[in-house]
Design a protein around this motif. Structure first.
Motif, PDB file in Angstrom:
ATOM      1  N   ARG A 155       0.833  -1.211   0.000  1.00 29.05           N
ATOM      2  CA  ARG A 155       0.000   0.000   0.000  1.00 29.05           C
ATOM      3  C   ARG A 155       0.864   1.257   0.000  1.00 29.05           C
ATOM      4  NH1 ARG A 155      -3.134  -3.062   3.888  1.00 29.05           N
ATOM      5  NH2 ARG A 155      -5.102  -3.755   2.966  1.00 29.05           N
ATOM      6  N   ARG A 158       2.264   1.814  -3.432  1.00 36.50           N
ATOM      7  CA  ARG A 158       1.191   2.242  -4.327  1.00 36.50           C
ATOM      8  C   ARG A 158       0.870   3.725  -4.137  1.00 36.50           C
ATOM      9  NH1 ARG A 158      -3.147  -0.111  -7.148  1.00 36.50           N
ATOM     10  NH2 ARG A 158      -4.165   1.612  -8.245  1.00 36.50           N
ATOM     11  N   HIS A 161       3.382   5.562  -6.121  1.00 38.29           N
ATOM     12  CA  HIS A 161       3.131   5.372  -7.545  1.00 38.29           C
ATOM     13  C   HIS A 161       1.909   6.161  -8.006  1.00 38.29           C
ATOM     14  CE1 HIS A 161       5.583   1.411  -8.167  1.00 38.29           C
ATOM     15  NE2 HIS A 161       6.324   2.442  -7.785  1.00 38.29           N
ATOM     16  N   ASP A 162       0.874   6.216  -7.171  1.00 38.85           N
ATOM     17  CA  ASP A 162      -0.332   6.966  -7.547  1.00 38.85           C
ATOM     18  C   ASP A 162      -0.050   8.454  -7.705  1.00 38.85           C
ATOM     19  OD1 ASP A 162      -1.873   4.714  -7.682  1.00 38.85           O
ATOM     20  OD2 ASP A 162      -2.853   4.988  -5.735  1.00 38.85           O
ATOM     21  N   LYS A 200       6.109   1.391 -13.488  1.00 37.24           N
ATOM     22  CA  LYS A 200       5.673   0.943 -12.161  1.00 37.24           C
ATOM     23  C   LYS A 200       5.890  -0.557 -11.936  1.00 37.24           C
ATOM     24  CE  LYS A 200       2.488   4.810 -11.754  1.00 37.24           C
ATOM     25  NZ  LYS A 200       1.099   5.289 -11.623  1.00 37.24           N
ATOM     26  N   TYR A 235      -0.785  -3.713  -2.699  1.00 35.42           N
ATOM     27  CA  TYR A 235      -0.579  -2.765  -3.795  1.00 35.42           C
ATOM     28  C   TYR A 235      -1.822  -2.662  -4.664  1.00 35.42           C
ATOM     29  CZ  TYR A 235       1.697  -0.478  -7.783  1.00 35.42           C
ATOM     30  OH  TYR A 235       2.028   0.377  -8.787  1.00 35.42           O
ATOM     31  N   ASN A 236      -2.419  -3.784  -4.977  1.00 38.21           N
ATOM     32  CA  ASN A 236      -3.569  -3.799  -5.887  1.00 38.21           C
ATOM     33  C   ASN A 236      -4.882  -3.426  -5.206  1.00 38.21           C
ATOM     34  OD1 ASN A 236      -2.031  -4.634  -8.146  1.00 38.21           O
ATOM     35  ND2 ASN A 236      -2.128  -6.757  -7.460  1.00 38.21           N
ATOM     36  N   CYS A 238      -5.433  -0.783  -3.457  1.00 30.39           N
ATOM     37  CA  CYS A 238      -5.606   0.681  -3.377  1.00 30.39           C
ATOM     38  C   CYS A 238      -6.460   1.198  -4.532  1.00 30.39           C
ATOM     39  CB  CYS A 238      -4.239   1.362  -3.410  1.00 30.39           C
ATOM     40  SG  CYS A 238      -3.200   0.942  -1.990  1.00 30.39           S
TER      41      CYS A 238
END
Length: 238
Positions: A155, A158, A161-162, A200, A235-236, A238
């Protein structure tokens, strides 16, 4: 960078946050100076030596930029000068301040120094120490992390990355857990904002290679493939 004050003294340029320190000089970027003040609280070895400083009620991290690899044997801490805005010290200071405005878990910047040496420069950076923190590599040598902790790591990555934040050296040494098990990222040298999505997955793959490398290298390192699955779940999610 409006909150940082800039000062030039001879061939040195300084930036500092007046909310954390009223003024800085080259002594602030000298481990020898802090040692003489009995203010060094520890150090950590890496590409160079990172020093931990106790300054009044604050704890700081002092890092001098140093090269690695073969070129590091010739130009250990010297970089080609292409303007102050292109120096590593200024760029990381500016990026860390931008990360603060985005409320991302990264160290707070305190000050930086760039020292001009003809065509080259040297640079150092002061940041706040993350309280009661230890890096992931050290922690995983002693005990495994729970699935929840690995999901929290996913998380955290992420979130960066976001916001299009690319971490040039995303490895287990640059992931920290504080006393509350909050996940932080450190060492933003050569990092920055990057558009698009293509980078990413490669960024995550770099971290996985780091974990696999340490698992093979260390006699005791508590990581397994199922931990990576938990990280990806975080990660996924979020």
């Amino acid at each position: 960078m409006t909150k940082f004050l800039q000062q030039r003294v001879g061939h040195r340029t300084f930036w500092h946050d007046p909310a954390r320190v009223q003024q800085v000089s080259q002594d602030y970027f000298s481990a020898q100076h802090w040692s003489q003040q009995n203010a060094l609280s520890g150090s950590a070895a890496g590409r160079g030596t990172t020093h931990f400083i106790q300054y009044e009620t604050q704890e700081w991290v002092l890092r001098r930029y140093q090269r690695g690899g073969l070129i590091g044997r010739l130009l250990n801490d010297e970089y080609l000068f292409l303007g102050l805005n292109n120096t590593r010290g200024w760029r990381e200071l500016a990026l860390l301040e931008a990360l603060q405005t985005l409320n991302l878990p990264a160290p707070r910047p305190v000050a930086a120094m760039v020292e001009r040496c003809g065509l080259y420069y040297r640079a150092s950076l002061l940041t706040e120490k993350i309280a009661a923190s230890r890096d992931g590599f050290e922690l995983l040598q002693h005990s495994p992390w729970s699935e929840q902790q690995w999901r929290d790591v996913g998380r955290c990555i992420r979130r960066f990355h976001d916001h299009a934040v690319y971490h040039h050296d995303l490895n287990i040494h640059n992931i920290m857990l504080d006393g509350d098990n909050k996940v932080w990222l450190i060492d933003f040298d050569k990092c920055g904002f990057r558009p698009g999505e293509f980078w990413k997955p490669k960024n995550l793959a770099r971290l996985k290679r780091s974990l696999q490398k340490e698992q093979k290298r260390c006699e005791q390192f508590y990581w397994q493939e199922s931990d990576w699955d938990a990280l990806q779940q975080g990660y996924n999610a979020c």
